[in-house]
Design a protein around this motif. Structure first.
Motif, PDB file in Angstrom:
ATOM      1  N   ILE A  39      43.451 -26.529 -23.027  1.00  0.00           N
ATOM      2  CA  ILE A  39      44.828 -25.588 -22.876  1.00  0.00           C
ATOM      3  C   ILE A  39      45.996 -26.573 -22.177  1.00  0.00           C
ATOM      4  CG2 ILE A  39      45.710 -23.844 -21.516  1.00  0.00           C
ATOM      5  CD1 ILE A  39      43.162 -22.377 -21.838  1.00  0.00           C
ATOM      6  N   HIS A  40      45.505 -27.653 -21.513  1.00  0.00           N
ATOM      7  CA  HIS A  40      46.460 -28.430 -20.790  1.00  0.00           C
ATOM      8  C   HIS A  40      46.822 -29.473 -21.966  1.00  0.00           C
ATOM      9  CE1 HIS A  40      48.320 -30.986 -18.168  1.00  0.00           C
ATOM     10  NE2 HIS A  40      47.378 -32.030 -18.276  1.00  0.00           N
ATOM     11  N   ARG A  41      46.088 -29.823 -22.882  1.00  0.00           N
ATOM     12  CA  ARG A  41      46.557 -30.681 -23.765  1.00  0.00           C
ATOM     13  C   ARG A  41      47.367 -29.998 -24.941  1.00  0.00           C
ATOM     14  NH1 ARG A  41      44.975 -35.603 -23.502  1.00  0.00           N
ATOM     15  NH2 ARG A  41      45.404 -36.194 -25.984  1.00  0.00           N
ATOM     16  N   HIS A  42      46.939 -28.945 -25.177  1.00  0.00           N
ATOM     17  CA  HIS A  42      47.888 -28.012 -26.066  1.00  0.00           C
ATOM     18  C   HIS A  42      49.233 -27.612 -25.485  1.00  0.00           C
ATOM     19  CE1 HIS A  42      48.917 -24.542 -28.723  1.00  0.00           C
ATOM     20  NE2 HIS A  42      49.501 -23.858 -27.387  1.00  0.00           N
ATOM     21  N   CYS A  43      49.293 -27.542 -24.233  1.00  0.00           N
ATOM     22  CA  CYS A  43      50.672 -27.226 -23.572  1.00  0.00           C
ATOM     23  C   CYS A  43      51.596 -28.566 -23.521  1.00  0.00           C
ATOM     24  CB  CYS A  43      50.451 -26.720 -22.155  1.00  0.00           C
ATOM     25  SG  CYS A  43      49.897 -24.829 -22.357  1.00  0.00           S
ATOM     26  N   GLN A  44      50.888 -29.754 -23.576  1.00  0.00           N
ATOM     27  CA  GLN A  44      51.555 -31.029 -23.730  1.00  0.00           C
ATOM     28  C   GLN A  44      51.740 -31.475 -24.883  1.00  0.00           C
ATOM     29  OE1 GLN A  44      52.536 -31.823 -20.638  1.00  0.00           O
ATOM     30  NE2 GLN A  44      51.487 -30.090 -19.652  1.00  0.00           N
ATOM     31  N   ASP A  45      51.457 -30.684 -25.963  1.00  0.00           N
ATOM     32  CA  ASP A  45      51.586 -31.131 -27.296  1.00  0.00           C
ATOM     33  C   ASP A  45      50.588 -32.307 -27.870  1.00  0.00           C
ATOM     34  OD1 ASP A  45      53.300 -28.901 -27.996  1.00  0.00           O
ATOM     35  OD2 ASP A  45      55.031 -30.359 -27.396  1.00  0.00           O
ATOM     36  N   GLN A  46      49.368 -32.538 -27.120  1.00  0.00           N
ATOM     37  CA  GLN A  46      48.405 -33.623 -27.390  1.00  0.00           C
ATOM     38  C   GLN A  46      47.497 -33.161 -28.227  1.00  0.00           C
ATOM     39  OE1 GLN A  46      47.963 -34.977 -23.428  1.00  0.00           O
ATOM     40  NE2 GLN A  46      49.703 -36.159 -23.555  1.00  0.00           N
ATOM     41  N   ASP A  47      46.734 -34.179 -28.802  1.00  0.00           N
ATOM     42  CA  ASP A  47      45.457 -33.864 -29.760  1.00  0.00           C
ATOM     43  C   ASP A  47      44.353 -33.247 -28.929  1.00  0.00           C
ATOM     44  OD1 ASP A  47      43.266 -33.858 -31.556  1.00  0.00           O
ATOM     45  OD2 ASP A  47      43.560 -36.052 -32.131  1.00  0.00           O
ATOM     46  N   LEU A  48      43.894 -32.107 -29.101  1.00  0.00           N
ATOM     47  CA  LEU A  48      42.943 -31.553 -28.382  1.00  0.00           C
ATOM     48  C   LEU A  48      41.592 -32.272 -28.599  1.00  0.00           C
ATOM     49  CD1 LEU A  48      44.911 -29.211 -28.249  1.00  0.00           C
ATOM     50  CD2 LEU A  48      43.140 -27.641 -28.792  1.00  0.00           C
ATOM     51  N   HIS A  49      41.139 -32.785 -29.647  1.00  0.00           N
ATOM     52  CA  HIS A  49      40.002 -33.613 -29.707  1.00  0.00           C
ATOM     53  C   HIS A  49      39.934 -35.081 -29.173  1.00  0.00           C
ATOM     54  CE1 HIS A  49      39.201 -30.764 -32.939  1.00  0.00           C
ATOM     55  NE2 HIS A  49      38.037 -30.811 -32.670  1.00  0.00           N
ATOM     56  N   GLN A  64      47.101 -39.669 -17.464  1.00  0.00           N
ATOM     57  CA  GLN A  64      47.152 -40.665 -18.639  1.00  0.00           C
ATOM     58  C   GLN A  64      48.475 -41.333 -18.912  1.00  0.00           C
ATOM     59  OE1 GLN A  64      45.687 -37.370 -21.560  1.00  0.00           O
ATOM     60  NE2 GLN A  64      44.376 -39.149 -22.058  1.00  0.00           N
ATOM     61  N   ASN A  65      48.462 -42.515 -19.431  1.00  0.00           N
ATOM     62  CA  ASN A  65      49.629 -43.160 -19.582  1.00  0.00           C
ATOM     63  C   ASN A  65      50.142 -42.919 -21.170  1.00  0.00           C
ATOM     64  OD1 ASN A  65      48.338 -44.552 -21.523  1.00  0.00           O
ATOM     65  ND2 ASN A  65      47.797 -46.169 -20.048  1.00  0.00           N
ATOM     66  N   ASN A  66      51.201 -43.332 -21.576  1.00  0.00           N
ATOM     67  CA  ASN A  66      51.841 -43.004 -22.911  1.00  0.00           C
ATOM     68  C   ASN A  66      50.969 -43.579 -24.175  1.00  0.00           C
ATOM     69  OD1 ASN A  66      54.231 -42.006 -21.546  1.00  0.00           O
ATOM     70  ND2 ASN A  66      55.074 -44.168 -21.800  1.00  0.00           N
TER      71      ASN A  66
END
Length: 606
Positions: free
Chosen positions: A411-421, A594-596
């Motif tokens: 959920i955190h990664r989804h809300c940050q538009d990042q790859d869930l896997h 996490q960094n960029n």
């Protein structure tokens, strides 16, 4: 055979047994050592970081860690790991508010809906609230807790313990909406939440549609519904003669609850022999201690109705042919009618999602179970997640907690538009426990004491009401005796092949013959030359690089090792050392740093 890479966490995955056997990866030996030192509050906080509910799970966990306990390899019972969780909870400081996660006043603008206030949803909220999310939990019942509240009797799990550990999460600022069932997933999605987590459990008890079922409906009950009615005070009595159909943990709760509601004769009817029971052995023992009769090899045939009322059940008596632990043939050898006043069906649970419209993009399989990614817990509709029993069917609380941890990451990664896997790996550090030539920073003596028996309230006292907790818990002194049985399976024997002079001292002193030194070969040849037969083929062998003197290799069968440290004490060159494996199992908050490049600061580059 190739040398073993001991810097690879996957190797220790198979070595640190109790920690890795727990779905939430609790650092069992470490909190046990804290209990040994009387640091109960520290042990509680450390345990809470992984399993969320130490006091609850210290009473009702299914204990996946205990079968993996190294003590069991010495032909003894495992350390009472579950009971020691409760010790930390019972003896900790009353006020731990300063040890709980800090919740930021400034929110991050993301709103999460969690359906069901059970263990999975609470775990998600526990992990997301410290990151600034606004979490709203919708609960159909009048109190939070899910099955922990409705299906686990208070004589096993007191309301005070349940309320306290749930409050640690809801008091983070969770918007808890009780008596608020969700009747439409579409309607909820239209409210604009950034993600939705479904943690509604498996709320539908299985039926037994036999002749007489409808006519006897007034006295035939679905186990989980019946337990819920008892828990919320809607039902206060039952007939004198009660039959429980099924032999899982829910059945054990039903039979013991029946005794407390006035039943005088309670029988649990099992279709198969005891070796095939689903109930935990300790739950069976507790039921039999209360004089519940468990009858095996009886398969239900029909409900007996006389003058419109249930008076008994007819069972087929079955004989089974068993080979290598599997039933290969069954034969009906007779029938018997067992009189009763009430029947409770505890034969399983199913998911139920009548409130999820089937045109939203959330796919369901042929059993009406949602199609869920086993890594991310995301459904086929992005932004909608499932966990606990609602994801893959009935399991247990500790599994639901781990589902919540992993769903929170997604959920955190989804809300940050990042790859869930793109998940952080498990990190591992090894650090020596050596304090002197023959001194270690842990207790390494082998204590021959037997597993401490849990003391119970006297039978004459425990049936007076539903709230009398049966298990008394360990005193601090009793806990001290039990923790000394731990064999420290997180403290590894680490071998430095370049320091070995092949004196064979370690081989001579090893009490379990887990060490062998022979020329390297393929695995089949090596197995035939081990000093002790390999009992567990799933346990990877440690194989060193070729030694300098003779080019032999040091082989260790980790399955046999009891981590006594005698090899390290005897070694004249310190080729053997005892090192603690410190693991970092990523949680949602670890992704905040996490960094960029998508890497965590503690990950190695490249």
């Amino acid at each position: 055979m190739k040398p073993t890479d001991t810097n690879n966490p996957d190797y220790f995955h198979k070595v640190v047994d109790c920690q890795w056997a727990c779905p939430a990866h609790t650092d069992v030996p470490e909190y046990i050592r804290k209990i040994a030192q009387g640091e109960f509050t520290d042990a509680y906080i450390q345990n809470r970081e992984s399993n969320i509910f130490p006091g609850i799970l210290g009473r009702v966990c299914d204990r996946p860690c205990e079968p993996a306990c190294r003590r069991g390899r010495t032909n003894e019972k495992p350390v009472a790991i579950c009971r020691l969780k409760r010790v930390a909870a019972d003896h900790r400081d009353a006020d731990i508010s300063d040890r709980l996660p800090i919740i930021p006043k400034q929110k991050n603008g993301k709103k999460i809906a969690l359906i069901g206030a059970g263990c999975a949803s609470l775990a998600v909220a526990n992990d997301l609230m410290p990151l600034g999310y606004e979490c709203t939990i919708f609960e159909a019942l009048s109190e939070p807790g899910g099955l922990m509240r409705s299906n686990i009797p208070s004589f096993r799990l007191p309301a005070k313990v349940l309320n306290e550990e749930i409050a640690y999460i809801t008091d983070m600022g969770v918007d808890l909406r009780l008596n608020h069932p969700i009747k439409s997933m579409k309607g909820l999605l239209d409210e604009g939440y950034d993600a939705v987590f479904v943690g509604t459990g498996a709320p539908k008890g299985k039926e037994l549609n036999l002749p007489g079922r409808q006519q006897g409906a007034a006295n035939i009950h679905i186990g989980i519904t019946w337990l819920e009615s008892v828990a919320f005070g809607h039902l206060e009595k039952i007939g004198k003669r009660v039959l429980i159909i099924g032999v899982g943990n829910t059945a054990m709760d039903c039979c013991r609850t029946s005794l407390r509601l006035g039943a005088e004769n309670v029988k649990v009817m099992a279709r198969k022999p005891r070796d095939f029971f689903k109930a935990s052995e300790w739950e069976l023992e507790d039921a039999e201690e209360e004089n519940v009769e468990i009858i095996v090899n009886h398969s239900p045939k029909e409900f007996v109705i006389e003058d419109g009322r249930l008076v008994g059940m007819v069972f087929k008596q079955v004989k089974y042919e068993i080979e290598y632990g599997r039933i290969v043939e069954q034969l009906t050898i007779g029938e018997v009618m067992v009189p009763c006043d009430d029947v409770i069906l505890a034969i399983g649970q199913d998911n139920a999602f009548p409130w999820i419209e089937r045109d939203l993009g959330i796919e369901f399989d042929q059993w009406e179970v949602p199609v869920v990614d086993k890594t991310t817990f995301e459904s086929t509709l992005p932004g909608v997640y499932f966990g606990g029993d609602s994801a893959f069917g009935p399991k247990n609380i500790i599994w639901a907690v781990e589902h919540g941890h992993q769903a929170a990451i997604s959920i955190h990664r989804h809300c940050q538009d990042q790859d869930l896997h793109d998940r952080l790996p498990v990190l591992m550090n090894l650090g020596s426990r050596k304090m002197g030539m023959h001194e270690w920073s842990y207790s390494n003596d082998f204590d021959p004491a037997a597993r401490r028996k849990m003391e119970h309230v006297e039978l004459s006292q425990r049936f007076k009401d539903l709230t009398t907790e049966v298990e008394l818990g360990f005193t601090a002194e009793q806990a001290q005796q039990e923790v000394e049985r731990c064999l420290n399976c997180d403290i590894q024997t680490v071998f430095f092949d370049d320091l070995c002079i092949e004196c064979d001292a370690c081989l001579d002193i090893c009490p379990t013959q887990c060490l062998t030194m022979i020329p390297n070969a393929d695995e089949v040849d090596l197995l035939g030359q081990l000093k002790a037969p390999r009992v567990n083929p799933d346990q990877p062998l440690f194989v060193s690089e070729a030694l300098k003197q003779t080019k032999r290799v040091m082989i260790k069968d980790e399955n046999l090792c009891i981590h006594c440290s005698l090899c390290a004490e005897r070694c004249p060159t310190a080729a053997w050392d005892m090192q603690k494996s410190l693991f970092k199992f990523p949680r949602a908050i670890d992704y905040e740093g996490q960094n960029n490049n998508g890497k965590h600061p503690c990950q190695k580059s490249g």
